[in-house]
Every structure is written in structure tokens, then in C-alpha cells.
Write a protein that holds these residues in place. Structure first.
Motif, PDB file in Angstrom:
ATOM      1  N   GLN A 107       0.816  -1.221   0.000  1.00 20.50           N
ATOM      2  CA  GLN A 107       0.000   0.000   0.000  1.00 20.50           C
ATOM      3  C   GLN A 107       0.849   1.270   0.000  1.00 20.50           C
ATOM      4  O   GLN A 107       0.312   2.372  -0.114  1.00 20.50           O
ATOM      5  CB  GLN A 107      -0.934   0.014   1.218  1.00 20.50           C
ATOM      6  N   ALA A 108       2.167   1.131   0.131  1.00 23.02           N
ATOM      7  CA  ALA A 108       3.046   2.303   0.175  1.00 23.02           C
ATOM      8  C   ALA A 108       2.896   3.111  -1.103  1.00 23.02           C
ATOM      9  O   ALA A 108       2.806   2.562  -2.196  1.00 23.02           O
ATOM     10  CB  ALA A 108       4.498   1.865   0.350  1.00 23.02           C
ATOM     11  N   ASP A 109       2.867   4.441  -0.948  1.00 22.20           N
ATOM     12  CA  ASP A 109       2.647   5.280  -2.120  1.00 22.20           C
ATOM     13  C   ASP A 109       3.912   5.974  -2.611  1.00 22.20           C
ATOM     14  O   ASP A 109       3.871   6.753  -3.554  1.00 22.20           O
ATOM     15  CB  ASP A 109       1.540   6.309  -1.861  1.00 22.20           C
ATOM     16  N   ASN A 110       5.061   5.691  -1.975  1.00 22.19           N
ATOM     17  CA  ASN A 110       6.329   6.206  -2.506  1.00 22.19           C
ATOM     18  C   ASN A 110       7.455   5.261  -2.120  1.00 22.19           C
ATOM     19  O   ASN A 110       7.339   4.480  -1.166  1.00 22.19           O
ATOM     20  CB  ASN A 110       6.592   7.647  -2.050  1.00 22.19           C
ATOM     21  N   LEU A 111       8.538   5.343  -2.868  1.00 21.06           N
ATOM     22  CA  LEU A 111       9.642   4.388  -2.705  1.00 21.06           C
ATOM     23  C   LEU A 111      10.338   4.510  -1.360  1.00 21.06           C
ATOM     24  O   LEU A 111      10.730   3.501  -0.773  1.00 21.06           O
ATOM     25  CB  LEU A 111      10.653   4.568  -3.833  1.00 21.06           C
ATOM     26  N   ASP A 112      10.513   5.726  -0.876  1.00 22.76           N
ATOM     27  CA  ASP A 112      11.212   5.889   0.397  1.00 22.76           C
ATOM     28  C   ASP A 112      10.439   5.243   1.539  1.00 22.76           C
ATOM     29  O   ASP A 112      11.020   4.548   2.377  1.00 22.76           O
ATOM     30  CB  ASP A 112      11.462   7.371   0.695  1.00 22.76           C
ATOM     31  N   THR A 113       9.134   5.457   1.570  1.00 23.26           N
ATOM     32  CA  THR A 113       8.309   4.835   2.602  1.00 23.26           C
ATOM     33  C   THR A 113       8.366   3.320   2.484  1.00 23.26           C
ATOM     34  O   THR A 113       8.547   2.607   3.486  1.00 23.26           O
ATOM     35  CB  THR A 113       6.847   5.309   2.483  1.00 23.26           C
ATOM     36  N   LEU A 114       8.226   2.812   1.279  1.00 21.77           N
ATOM     37  CA  LEU A 114       8.268   1.368   1.055  1.00 21.77           C
ATOM     38  C   LEU A 114       9.590   0.784   1.529  1.00 21.77           C
ATOM     39  O   LEU A 114       9.625  -0.216   2.254  1.00 21.77           O
ATOM     40  CB  LEU A 114       8.049   1.064  -0.433  1.00 21.77           C
TER      41      LEU A 114
END
Length: 198
Positions: free
Chosen positions: A11-18
Motif C-alpha cells: 500500500q506504500a505510495d512512494n519508494l522511500d516509505t516502502l
């Protein structure tokens, strides 16, 4: 199982968060480090995320031994300095690179190749820790198929975020995961888990 964490990660919406959320989950599986690398079919345009600072300072990412030696199949390979004796075909330069990663904390690991159906990119994950080969085989290797399933889901989300054209507006038309055969862990999934993955 790591499936609950995978469902959140996808569900992460950006690479850094993921990536940061993935690194936070690694200790649950007994892992300290992760390297994610993918390239185009002609070994260009490398995309890399790694928990090991400076790993590719002296060797271009597209020359990672993982891409050259592991990605011709979807098999999981033992990786890292602890397993160099099992890979006599590794060149001296590749050996030095792997030993450098070992000195930085990835001594024993798993190389997990993967690719999305229809994608022009290939690559996957190298994950591991500083354990000896014997400890790694006792504590981590028994979870290899579960880890492959988990990282396949994360791979798909990374590729969707890197190449938004892979992400379809209809979630039922997401790109499928590729493997020569599904790992045995798929047999234990609930119908809903299988639906999310495939």
C-alpha cells in the motif's frame, strides 16, 4: 508469516516509505540487510536500493554478480562471502565485491531473482546478515520460500512505483508475478492471499 507485513508494504505510495518500512520488517525474518536491484534486459538503467552504504562505490550496480549469475532462473541461491566456496566460477573482481559486502554485514544471504510478467526489467533481492553459514542455514534457510513470496510482493510494488505504466487503474489487472513454478508456500495460502499476490 510475513504476509501481513507484505499487504501493508504493497500500500506504500512512494519508494522511500516502502524501502524504510521493508527495512523495519527485516529483523522479523532474522535479516539485517537487503539489496534490491533491477536493470533492463540489456543491463542498463539500474535501479538500486540498499541498506549497505557505499556498496556500489567501486563497482557499477549493473555489474553485480547477482544479475550475471543468478537471474537466468527463478531459483533461490545461497549468497554472500560465506558461500563463495560454492561458486567457483565467480571472478576475482566479483569475489572482492562479495567479500566487501561481507565486511559490511552481509556475510550469508539469499539471492532471490524475480521479474514481472511483461516487464522489460529483471533483478530482485539479495538479503542476509552477518551470521556464519551454519547459523544462517539453521535459522534463515528454512524460511526461504516464505521470504521469496514476501519479496515477490515487495518487488511488484517497487516496479509499480518505478514504472507507473505497470500500475493499472483496475487493481484486478495488476501485473502478475513470474516464476518458473510457484513456491510450495503458495499451497498454504488462503484464497484471499492468493488473490492479492496473483
Amino acid at each position: 508469516m510475513l504476509f501481513d507485513h507484505a499487504a501493508k508494504l504493497e500500500q506504500a505510495d512512494n519508494l522511500d516509505t516502502l524501502w524504510n518500512d521493508l527495512l523495519a520488517v527485516l529483523p522479523i525474518a532474522g535479516l539485517d540487510h537487503a539489496i534490491y536491484i533491477s536493470v533492463t534486459n540489456d543491463f542498463k538503467d539500474p535501479f538500486v536500493r540498499t541498506s549497505i552504504d557505499g556498496l556500489y562505490d567501486e563497482r557499477p550496480a549493473q555489474d553485480d554478480p547477482f544479475l550475471n549469475h543468478c537471474c537466468a532462473s527463478y531459483d533461490i541461491y545461497p549468497a554472500g562471502a560465506a558461500y563463495l566456496h560454492r561458486h567457483p566460477y565467480i571472478s576475482a573482481e566479483e569475489r572482492a565485491f562479495i567479500q566487501s559486502a561481507g565486511r559490511r554485514g552481509l556475510n550469508a544471504g539469499l539471492a532471490i531473482p524475480m521479474r514481472l510478467k511483461g516487464s522489460e526489467r529483471f533483478g530482485g533481492f539479495i538479503v542476509g546478515n552477518g551470521q556464519s553459514m551454519l547459523d544462517f542455514e539453521r535459522l534463515v534457510m528454512p524460511r526461504a520460500q516464505e521470504l521469496r513470496l514476501f519479496f515477490m510482493i515487495v518487488h511488484r510494488r517497487i516496479e509499480e512505483l518505478v514504472a507507473p505504466d505497470l500500475a493499472q487503474p483496475d487493481p484486478d489487472k495488476r501485473p502478475g508475478l513470474v516464476g518458473r513454478e510457484l513456491p510450495p508456500v503458495f499451497d498454504t495460502l488462503t484464497p484471499r492471499e492468493t488473490e492479492v499476490i496473483l
